[in-house]
Design a protein around this motif. Structure first.
Motif, short mmCIF file in Angstrom:
data_model
loop_
_atom_site.label_atom_id
_atom_site.label_comp_id
_atom_site.label_asym_id
_atom_site.label_seq_id
_atom_site.Cartn_x
_atom_site.Cartn_y
_atom_site.Cartn_z
N VAL A 184 -2.40 12.50 -12.28
CA VAL A 184 -1.33 11.56 -12.68
C VAL A 184 -0.84 10.64 -11.25
O VAL A 184 -1.56 10.76 -10.80
N ILE A 185 -0.89 9.14 -12.17
CA ILE A 185 -1.03 8.28 -10.91
C ILE A 185 0.50 8.28 -10.59
O ILE A 185 1.36 7.74 -11.54
N GLN A 186 0.88 8.85 -9.51
CA GLN A 186 2.07 8.87 -8.76
C GLN A 186 3.05 7.40 -8.17
O GLN A 186 3.63 7.16 -9.11
N ASP A 187 1.87 6.77 -7.74
CA ASP A 187 2.55 5.31 -7.50
C ASP A 187 0.77 4.42 -7.40
O ASP A 187 0.00 4.89 -7.09
N LEU A 188 1.31 3.63 -7.35
CA LEU A 188 0.60 2.46 -7.29
C LEU A 188 0.27 1.20 -6.36
O LEU A 188 1.42 0.69 -6.99
N GLY A 189 -0.30 -0.03 -5.87
CA GLY A 189 -0.48 -0.79 -5.61
C GLY A 189 -1.30 -1.73 -5.36
O GLY A 189 -2.29 -1.30 -4.76
N PHE A 190 -0.83 -2.73 -4.75
CA PHE A 190 -2.07 -4.16 -4.46
C PHE A 190 -1.84 -5.23 -3.51
O PHE A 190 -0.81 -4.89 -2.98
N GLN A 191 -3.39 -5.49 -2.94
CA GLN A 191 -2.65 -6.68 -2.14
C GLN A 191 -4.47 -7.64 -2.04
O GLN A 191 -4.94 -7.56 -2.76
N GLY A 192 -3.86 -9.06 -1.35
CA GLY A 192 -4.78 -9.19 -1.92
C GLY A 192 -4.50 -11.14 -1.82
O GLY A 192 -3.12 -12.08 -2.03
N SER A 193 -5.24 -11.84 -2.25
CA SER A 193 -4.64 -13.28 -2.67
C SER A 193 -5.76 -13.74 -3.71
O SER A 193 -6.99 -13.50 -3.64
N GLY A 194 -5.31 -14.80 -5.16
CA GLY A 194 -5.46 -15.57 -6.15
C GLY A 194 -5.15 -16.37 -6.70
O GLY A 194 -3.60 -16.12 -5.83
N CYS A 195 -5.73 -16.37 -7.87
CA CYS A 195 -4.64 -17.28 -8.21
C CYS A 195 -3.56 -16.92 -9.51
O CYS A 195 -3.47 -15.44 -9.15
N ALA A 196 -3.15 -17.77 -10.08
CA ALA A 196 -1.74 -16.92 -10.96
C ALA A 196 -2.12 -15.77 -11.20
O ALA A 196 -1.72 -15.18 -11.46
N VAL B 89 1.59 -1.43 -0.02
CA VAL B 89 -0.24 -0.12 -0.20
C VAL B 89 0.69 1.06 0.06
O VAL B 89 1.97 1.61 1.18
N PRO B 90 1.02 1.95 -1.11
CA PRO B 90 1.68 2.79 -0.86
C PRO B 90 2.24 4.11 0.34
O PRO B 90 0.04 4.57 0.69
N ASP B 91 2.00 4.92 0.68
CA ASP B 91 1.76 5.68 1.84
C ASP B 91 0.94 7.22 1.71
O ASP B 91 0.51 7.27 2.26
N GLU B 92 1.07 7.63 0.14
CA GLU B 92 0.59 8.59 -0.28
C GLU B 92 -0.86 8.08 -1.11
O GLU B 92 -1.90 8.86 -1.68
N ALA B 93 -0.95 6.83 -0.57
CA ALA B 93 -2.74 6.56 -1.13
C ALA B 93 -3.63 7.34 -0.68
O ALA B 93 -3.83 7.36 0.20
N ASN B 94 -4.17 7.93 -1.85
CA ASN B 94 -5.61 8.47 -1.88
C ASN B 94 -6.79 7.87 -1.98
O ASN B 94 -7.86 8.38 -1.79
N LEU C 232 -16.25 -15.92 -8.63
CA LEU C 232 -16.31 -17.53 -9.38
C LEU C 232 -14.77 -18.23 -9.59
O LEU C 232 -14.99 -19.53 -9.49
N CYS C 233 -13.50 -17.45 -8.67
CA CYS C 233 -12.14 -18.25 -8.61
C CYS C 233 -12.31 -18.12 -7.32
O CYS C 233 -10.85 -19.00 -6.71
N GLY C 234 -12.78 -17.33 -6.88
CA GLY C 234 -12.06 -16.85 -5.01
C GLY C 234 -10.40 -16.21 -5.12
O GLY C 234 -9.90 -15.50 -4.31
N ASP C 235 -11.19 -15.00 -6.35
CA ASP C 235 -9.76 -13.91 -6.34
C ASP C 235 -10.12 -12.59 -5.36
O ASP C 235 -11.46 -12.21 -5.28
N GLN C 236 -9.63 -11.89 -4.52
CA GLN C 236 -9.75 -11.25 -3.74
C GLN C 236 -9.37 -10.40 -4.03
O GLN C 236 -7.33 -10.39 -3.44
N ILE C 237 -8.70 -8.71 -4.55
CA ILE C 237 -7.72 -8.05 -4.62
C ILE C 237 -8.08 -6.73 -4.01
O ILE C 237 -9.47 -6.17 -3.69
N SER C 238 -7.27 -6.39 -3.30
CA SER C 238 -7.46 -4.95 -2.71
C SER C 238 -6.44 -3.31 -3.23
O SER C 238 -5.11 -3.75 -3.94
N LEU C 239 -6.70 -2.46 -4.38
CA LEU C 239 -5.74 -1.63 -5.56
C LEU C 239 -5.32 0.21 -4.61
O LEU C 239 -7.26 0.57 -4.02
N HIS C 240 -4.98 0.19 -4.65
CA HIS C 240 -4.78 1.65 -3.91
C HIS C 240 -3.49 2.48 -4.84
O HIS C 240 -2.79 2.32 -5.23
#
Ligand code: ZN
Length: 151
Positions: free
Chosen positions: A54-66, A24-29, A38-46
């Motif tokens: 302009v998207i200065q930074d971004l990151g994600f977390q979660g769990s899912g398939c490849a 999770v980027p520090d500056e996330a807003n 359908l597959c059980g994929d779960q993500i959170s995006l910041h």
């Protein structure tokens, strides 16, 4: 198409093993959750979006398939430094890429490294895994506050 298929395999495996921007980027807003039941994929995006859009930074977390993990990982790489409206343009190109007719040559202009995902069009069950991160991006950008669902 066989070179692309091989690249698809190795790229997905690599990004699944070592997801990029898995944080999770520090500056996330802006952020959103995404779920593919359908597959059980779960993500959170910041995203950290500046006042010029302009998207200065971004990151994600979660769990899912490849595929869902690799897709989110590569999406974060592709979008860093891009404007939000460019990101939305890429959303459309990516969706077209993975849902196109498998018998036709994929249109890979302008999608860069994401072209490897053209292989997904041969596996309709995996389309939702590949597009989950992008749908989540859309709800983060629109600040809808709703969980992005692939259903
Ligand atoms: Zn999946």
């Amino acid at each position: 198409m066989s070179d692309l298929r091989e690249l698809y395999q190795t790229t997905i495996l690599d990004h699944n093993k070592k997801p990029r921007n898995f944080r999770v980027p520090d500056e996330a807003n802006r952020s959103a959750e995404g779920h593919n039941p359908l597959c059980g994929d779960q993500i959170s995006l910041h995203l950290a979006v500046d006042e010029d859009g302009v998207i200065q930074d971004l990151g994600f977390q979660g769990s899912g398939c490849a595929i869902s993990t690799a897709s989110a990982s590569m999406m974060t790489q592709a979008l860093k430094g891009k404007k939000v409206d460019e990101a939305m343009g890429l959303f459309d190109s990516f969706t077209e890429l993975v849902t196109g007719d498998p018998l036709e040559e994929p249109e890979t202009d302008g999608v860069g490294k994401l072209a490897v995902f053209a292989g997904v069009r041969e596996y309709p069950m995996r389309v939702k895994c590949a597009t989950l991160a992008w749908h989540t991006l859309k709800s983060a950008v629109l600040e809808s506050g709703e969980t992005a669902k692939t259903e």
